[in-house]
Motif scaffolding. Structure first.
Motif, short mmCIF file in Angstrom:
data_model
loop_
_atom_site.label_atom_id
_atom_site.label_comp_id
_atom_site.label_asym_id
_atom_site.label_seq_id
_atom_site.Cartn_x
_atom_site.Cartn_y
_atom_site.Cartn_z
N ARG A 1 -19.02 21.54 -7.45
CA ARG A 1 -19.61 22.59 -6.61
C ARG A 1 -18.52 23.49 -6.03
NH1 ARG A 1 -23.69 24.93 -4.48
NH2 ARG A 1 -23.84 25.51 -2.27
N LYS A 2 -17.43 22.91 -5.59
CA LYS A 2 -16.32 23.72 -5.09
C LYS A 2 -15.87 24.73 -6.14
CE LYS A 2 -11.33 23.39 -4.30
NZ LYS A 2 -10.18 22.57 -3.90
N VAL A 3 -15.63 24.27 -7.34
CA VAL A 3 -15.14 25.16 -8.39
C VAL A 3 -16.19 26.19 -8.77
CG1 VAL A 3 -14.33 25.24 -10.78
CG2 VAL A 3 -13.53 23.43 -9.24
N ASP A 4 -17.44 25.77 -8.86
CA ASP A 4 -18.51 26.72 -9.19
C ASP A 4 -18.61 27.83 -8.16
OD1 ASP A 4 -19.11 25.24 -11.44
OD2 ASP A 4 -20.87 24.25 -10.56
N LEU A 5 -18.49 27.47 -6.88
CA LEU A 5 -18.58 28.48 -5.82
C LEU A 5 -17.38 29.43 -5.85
CD1 LEU A 5 -19.99 26.40 -2.82
CD2 LEU A 5 -21.21 28.06 -4.25
N LEU A 6 -16.20 28.90 -6.15
CA LEU A 6 -15.03 29.77 -6.27
C LEU A 6 -15.22 30.80 -7.36
CD1 LEU A 6 -12.12 27.20 -5.83
CD2 LEU A 6 -12.36 29.34 -4.55
N LEU A 7 -15.68 30.37 -8.51
CA LEU A 7 -15.86 31.29 -9.63
C LEU A 7 -17.00 32.28 -9.36
CD1 LEU A 7 -15.44 28.79 -12.61
CD2 LEU A 7 -13.73 30.29 -11.59
N LYS A 8 -18.00 31.82 -8.65
CA LYS A 8 -19.15 32.69 -8.33
C LYS A 8 -18.78 33.78 -7.33
CE LYS A 8 -23.56 32.49 -5.79
NZ LYS A 8 -24.53 31.58 -5.10
N HIS A 9 -18.03 33.42 -6.31
CA HIS A 9 -17.86 34.33 -5.18
C HIS A 9 -16.60 35.20 -5.23
CE1 HIS A 9 -21.36 33.18 -2.94
NE2 HIS A 9 -21.04 31.90 -2.99
N PHE A 10 -15.69 34.94 -6.14
CA PHE A 10 -14.44 35.72 -6.14
C PHE A 10 -14.18 36.38 -7.50
CE2 PHE A 10 -14.00 32.58 -2.76
CZ PHE A 10 -13.73 33.41 -1.69
N PRO A 11 -15.10 37.25 -7.93
CA PRO A 11 -14.89 37.95 -9.21
C PRO A 11 -13.65 38.83 -9.20
CG PRO A 11 -16.72 38.93 -7.99
CD PRO A 11 -16.37 37.65 -7.29
N SER A 12 -13.20 39.26 -8.02
CA SER A 12 -12.00 40.10 -7.95
C SER A 12 -10.76 39.36 -8.45
CB SER A 12 -11.76 40.57 -6.51
OG SER A 12 -11.44 39.49 -5.66
N ASP B 1 -8.46 31.40 0.17
CA ASP B 1 -7.46 30.38 0.49
C ASP B 1 -8.11 29.10 1.03
OD1 ASP B 1 -5.28 31.86 -0.31
OD2 ASP B 1 -4.75 32.54 1.70
N ILE B 2 -9.02 29.24 1.97
CA ILE B 2 -9.66 28.08 2.57
C ILE B 2 -10.43 27.30 1.49
CG2 ILE B 2 -11.41 27.30 4.21
CD1 ILE B 2 -10.69 29.81 5.91
N GLU B 3 -11.15 28.04 0.67
CA GLU B 3 -11.97 27.38 -0.35
C GLU B 3 -11.11 26.63 -1.37
OE1 GLU B 3 -14.21 31.23 0.79
OE2 GLU B 3 -12.14 30.47 0.75
N ILE B 4 -10.01 27.26 -1.79
CA ILE B 4 -9.11 26.61 -2.75
C ILE B 4 -8.45 25.39 -2.12
CG2 ILE B 4 -6.96 26.86 -4.05
CD1 ILE B 4 -7.73 29.83 -4.49
N GLY B 5 -7.98 25.54 -0.90
CA GLY B 5 -7.20 24.48 -0.28
C GLY B 5 -8.01 23.31 0.21
N CYS B 6 -9.20 23.56 0.74
CA CYS B 6 -9.95 22.45 1.36
C CYS B 6 -11.46 22.58 1.19
CB CYS B 6 -9.60 22.34 2.84
SG CYS B 6 -9.95 23.82 3.82
N GLY B 7 -11.90 23.33 0.18
CA GLY B 7 -13.34 23.52 -0.01
C GLY B 7 -14.10 22.22 -0.23
N GLY B 8 -13.53 21.33 -1.03
CA GLY B 8 -14.20 20.05 -1.27
C GLY B 8 -14.25 19.18 -0.04
N THR B 9 -13.17 19.19 0.73
CA THR B 9 -13.13 18.42 1.97
C THR B 9 -14.18 18.93 2.95
OG1 THR B 9 -10.78 17.92 1.71
CG2 THR B 9 -11.68 17.83 3.95
#
Length: 218
Positions: free
Chosen positions: A167-178, A26-34
């Motif tokens: 980078r935000k999107v890359d990290l989301l895809l990398k870290h949340f395979p579930s 949730d944090i990463e999606i909502g404000c990861g770039g910020t």
């Protein structure tokens, strides 16, 4: 209240940031770039990061993701709790006690949390308790795209460089395979929302994140 500085990097002091998310990602999606931008521009900042619900698998994802998103922080405290997903209203008292613990451990300049009008019950409980607990703080409420279509009209925008958005999107895809099998968990969703918010604030590189700020002191 933390003042908003007008002008490029005019307020570049170190920040104490509190991030609150009901679920892992949730944090990463909502404000990861910020977060990536703030930590890059405010050297020496510290972050207190709390996720309120996670299975063991999701806890591992949350910890690994936080480590990457917070790599530039001077110090970072990451707490992952195990309140039952989708049942936050039924364990409100226990979550409120957790907020009291957070208040004793963190003295933030700015708080990033869910929107109080988010239709997801878990998100809404976290947002309501953030305001209930931190009554004289800057609270920026981030947005989470979802099936219910509850995106509102934000009033605070943070332009994001294209490289930080990537980078935000890359990290989301990398870290949340579930979450990979979910139809909405894809780059187009995340970039699309940032692109729309960029139009609304005339962001120079075509990406921005947006927040709701019911109270803000200039």
């Amino acid at each position: 209240m933390l003042p908003v500085a007008l002008g490029t990097r005019a307020n570049d002091k170190a920040l104490r940031i509190l991030c609150l998310g009901a679920h892992s990602d949730d944090i990463e999606i909502g404000c990861g770039g910020t977060l990536l931008r703030l930590l890059g521009e405010h050297e020496g900042s510290s972050v207190h990061w709390v996720v309120f619900s996670a299975t063991p698998e999701r806890e591992r994802e949350a910890n690994a993701s936080a480590a990457d998103f917070l790599a530039q922080a001077r110090s970072a405290t990451v707490v992952v709790k195990a309140f039952p997903e989708s049942f936050f209203p039924s364990v409100w008292l226990e979550i409120k006690k957790s907020f009291e613990e957070i208040r004793g451990a963190a003295n933030p300049d700015v708080i990033l949390c869910h929107h109080r009008k988010d239709v997801h019950q878990d998100h809404r409980v976290v947002a309501e308790l953030a305001w209930n607990t931190f009554r004289d703080h800057v609270i920026l409420e981030y947005e989470i795209p979802k099936f219910e279509g509850d995106l509102g009209t934000p009033n605070v925008y943070v332009p994001i460089s294209r490289s930080l958005a990537d980078r935000k999107v890359d990290l989301l895809l990398k870290h949340f395979p579930s979450q990979a099998a979910r139809t909405w968990f894809r780059p187009d969703t995340f970039h699309g929302l940032m692109a729309i918010r960029a139009v609304e604030c005339n962001a120079p590189e075509g990406r921005a994140e947006a927040f709701h700020a019911p109270k803000l002191s200039l």
